[in-house]
Write an enzyme that holds these catalytic residues in place. Structure first.
Site, PDB file in Angstrom:
ATOM      1  N   VAL A  37       0.831  -1.206   0.000  1.00  0.00           N
ATOM      2  CA  VAL A  37       0.000   0.000   0.000  1.00  0.00           C
ATOM      3  C   VAL A  37       0.866   1.256   0.000  1.00  0.00           C
ATOM      4  CG1 VAL A  37      -1.678   1.332   1.334  1.00  0.00           C
ATOM      5  CG2 VAL A  37      -1.959  -1.136   1.104  1.00  0.00           C
TER       6      VAL A  37
ATOM      7  N   ARG B 111       1.113 -13.258   2.800  1.00  0.00           N
ATOM      8  CA  ARG B 111       0.596 -13.061   4.160  1.00  0.00           C
ATOM      9  C   ARG B 111      -0.798 -13.665   4.318  1.00  0.00           C
ATOM     10  NH1 ARG B 111       1.020  -6.751   4.862  1.00  0.00           N
ATOM     11  NH2 ARG B 111       0.585  -6.908   2.639  1.00  0.00           N
TER      12      ARG B 111
ATOM     13  N   CYS C  84      -6.635  -8.365   4.193  1.00  0.00           N
ATOM     14  CA  CYS C  84      -7.807  -7.468   4.168  1.00  0.00           C
ATOM     15  C   CYS C  84      -9.104  -8.219   4.430  1.00  0.00           C
ATOM     16  CB  CYS C  84      -7.892  -6.748   2.818  1.00  0.00           C
ATOM     17  SG  CYS C  84      -6.608  -5.510   2.586  1.00  0.00           S
TER      18      CYS C  84
ATOM     19  N   THR D  92      -2.395  -3.997   9.631  1.00  0.00           N
ATOM     20  CA  THR D  92      -3.128  -4.205  10.891  1.00  0.00           C
ATOM     21  C   THR D  92      -3.706  -5.620  10.857  1.00  0.00           C
ATOM     22  OG1 THR D  92      -4.902  -2.942   9.795  1.00  0.00           O
ATOM     23  CG2 THR D  92      -3.708  -1.841  11.554  1.00  0.00           C
TER      24      THR D  92
ATOM     25  N   THR E 107      -6.252  -0.132   7.978  1.00  0.00           N
ATOM     26  CA  THR E 107      -7.627  -0.526   8.300  1.00  0.00           C
ATOM     27  C   THR E 107      -7.750  -0.769   9.801  1.00  0.00           C
ATOM     28  OG1 THR E 107      -7.804  -1.584   6.155  1.00  0.00           O
ATOM     29  CG2 THR E 107      -9.464  -2.167   7.799  1.00  0.00           C
TER      30      THR E 107
ATOM     31  N   ASP F 118      10.710   2.954   6.188  1.00  0.00           N
ATOM     32  CA  ASP F 118      10.301   1.622   6.623  1.00  0.00           C
ATOM     33  C   ASP F 118      11.384   1.079   7.555  1.00  0.00           C
ATOM     34  OD1 ASP F 118       8.119  -0.583   5.248  1.00  0.00           O
ATOM     35  OD2 ASP F 118       9.703  -1.408   6.508  1.00  0.00           O
TER      36      ASP F 118
END
Length: 455
Positions: free
Chosen positions: A23, A337, A266, A91, A126, A41
């Site tokens: 993202v 992931r 997500c 998240t 999110t 990062d």
């Protein structure tokens, strides 16, 4: 007095991106065409790749990374040079499905230590409604010694980037923006309008924007769960689910969803953020959690059917060879992931099967770090008892069913001679083909004597 937005477009103030994954990195690249950007990062290896012009995410490509003016860094003090900060860290959820806010909290601590007066901080991660104001703001205030609303402002603009999707990009998806007050909302909206050609939608409040994001993926999750449940029902009836959906899809208002594995960071995660907050407020979710339960169990359902098809084909389960094609959480994306394909791999290994995994797109380093899984080349897939197409990568879609036969064990003349006429007639080749995503034609596969199954 010149506004922060004007200073950004005049390149007098910088934008920072905290978190450069699937993202954050495309956002940094987009903004760098219009403003001075610092890309931060904590992962030094990732920063080294970006600095050398390599895009491990495949989201923008190596050329874009090589030619960008983004200043990639893992030095948090560099954040002090920026006044508009965008936080785009993952998240995830814990094993008990409660929100894991450790990364967003850590990013807030890092930013707080380096926050300058007059800054605007926008979160993209999110979260459930309330996280930005109730959890992130106190961390920013404590670590910076500054007061929110006086010394710095906050906003929220949920990410809508779809990893691996070359059609729906940052530029052409309407961006929800929100701010703690009108001035902040205007600043956030103006800044994002620099790169979002589709325009922005100004949400009424930060909590509204947080809620909008979390229900987008919850809605998708519930619709896929419905399709997965239909697949289970139709499978028992001996009806092909894909054929049913194609027929139903001729109605103008039928929603085109399909059954499948729901993983990633997500759709398989966000609904738990909403239900967690609902539980806190004394409401136990019924529809959302029911959908989650179906989707979380679909990998086990697939494994059950792989085993059933192998038994039908007279395969000995223990010691049999199975190839899994595709291990990422979605097609044409290297992200592994929370991929549910790994659940299939682990279950098959528990049955004592020898599992080979092929995925030319998967991030092999992440795959090893997270799951201790190595991949092999497709040419190495020979002598298989079953082949499972788990992810619909374009490279797999171009494969020919006749050539896929070469991946299977060829039956010896002796075994054919020993088999009864009924056995040979019922299943000439004993090639078990599991097509989770429905890539191939069922009719063609069965015409080639595959023992074919799909969701």
């Amino acid at each position: 007095m010149m506004s922060l937005y004007q200073k950004i477009i005049n390149r007098q103030e910088k934008i920072s991106l905290v978190g450069l994954g699937y993202v954050g990195m495309p956002i940094a690249i987009a903004f760098a065409k219009k403003a001075e950007v610092i890309g931060f990062d904590v992962n030094t290896a990732k920063i080294a790749l970006y600095k050398s012009g390599i895009d491990p995410t495949n989201e923008v490509g190596n050329e874009a990374i090589l030619n960008t003016t983004v200043e990639f860094t893992s030095d948090e003090k560099k954040l002090r040079e920026a006044k508009f900060h965008i936080v785009a860290v993952p998240t995830p959820v814990n094993k008990d499905h409660t929100p894991d806010l450790s990364l967003i909290e850590s990013a807030s601590h890092t930013l707080g230590r380096n926050l300058a007066k007059g800054s605007v901080v926008v979160y993209e991660s999110t979260v459930y409604p309330g996280v930005t104001e109730d959890i992130c703001v106190p961390i920013l205030e404590k670590d910076s010694g500054l007061k929110c609303g006086v010394d710095f402002k906050i906003g929220y603009s949920p990410e809508r980037i779809n990893p691996g999707d070359k059609m729906h990009r940052l530029e052409n998806i309407v961006k929800i923006v929100s701010g703690m007050d009108q001035e902040t909302l205007d600043t956030v909206a103006n800044v994002y309008e620099l790169v979002v050609e589709a325009g922005v939608y100004r949400a009424q409040s930060i909590k509204v924007a947080e809620a909008a994001k979390v229900i987008e993926n919850s809605q998708r999750d519930i619709n896929i769960a419905f399709m997965n449940e239909l697949s289970i029902i139709f499978n028992r009836m001996g009806i092909d689910t894909k054929a049913v959906l194609e027929a139903a899809g001729t109605k103008w208002n039928f929603l085109n969803f399909y059954p499948g594995l729901v993983g990633g960071h997500c759709i398989g995660v966000d609904p738990y953020y909403l239900t967690y907050k609902a539980e806190e407020m004394g409401y136990h979710s019924q529809i959302i959690l029911a959908g989650r339960k179906i989707n979380d169990n679909i990998a086990a359902y697939v494994v059950e059917n792989i085993v059933k098809q192998m038994i039908k084909a007279n395969k000995q389960i223990k010691g049999s060879k199975v190839a899994i094609l595709g291990v990422t959480f979605k097609e044409n994306c290297p992200d592994v992931r929370n991929t549910k394909v790994v659940d299939i791999v682990r279950s098959l290994e528990e049955y004592g099967m020898d599992v080979k995994i092929v995925d030319p797109i998967a991030d092999q380093e992440d795959l090893w770090q997270e799951y201790r899984i190595n991949v092999c080349k497709i040419e190495e897939v020979v002598g298989m008892d079953a082949v499972v197409f788990a992810v619909a990568h374009d490279e797999f879609k171009s494969l020919d069913l006749k050539n896929i036969k070469k991946m299977f064990k060829s039956r010896s003349l002796e075994s054919v001679a020993e088999a009864t006429d009924a056995q040979v007639g019922s299943r000439q080749d004993n090639c078990v083909l599991i097509d989770i995503k429905g890539i191939f034609s069922k009719k063609e596969a069965e015409g080639l004597n595959y023992l074919y199954w799909r969701l």
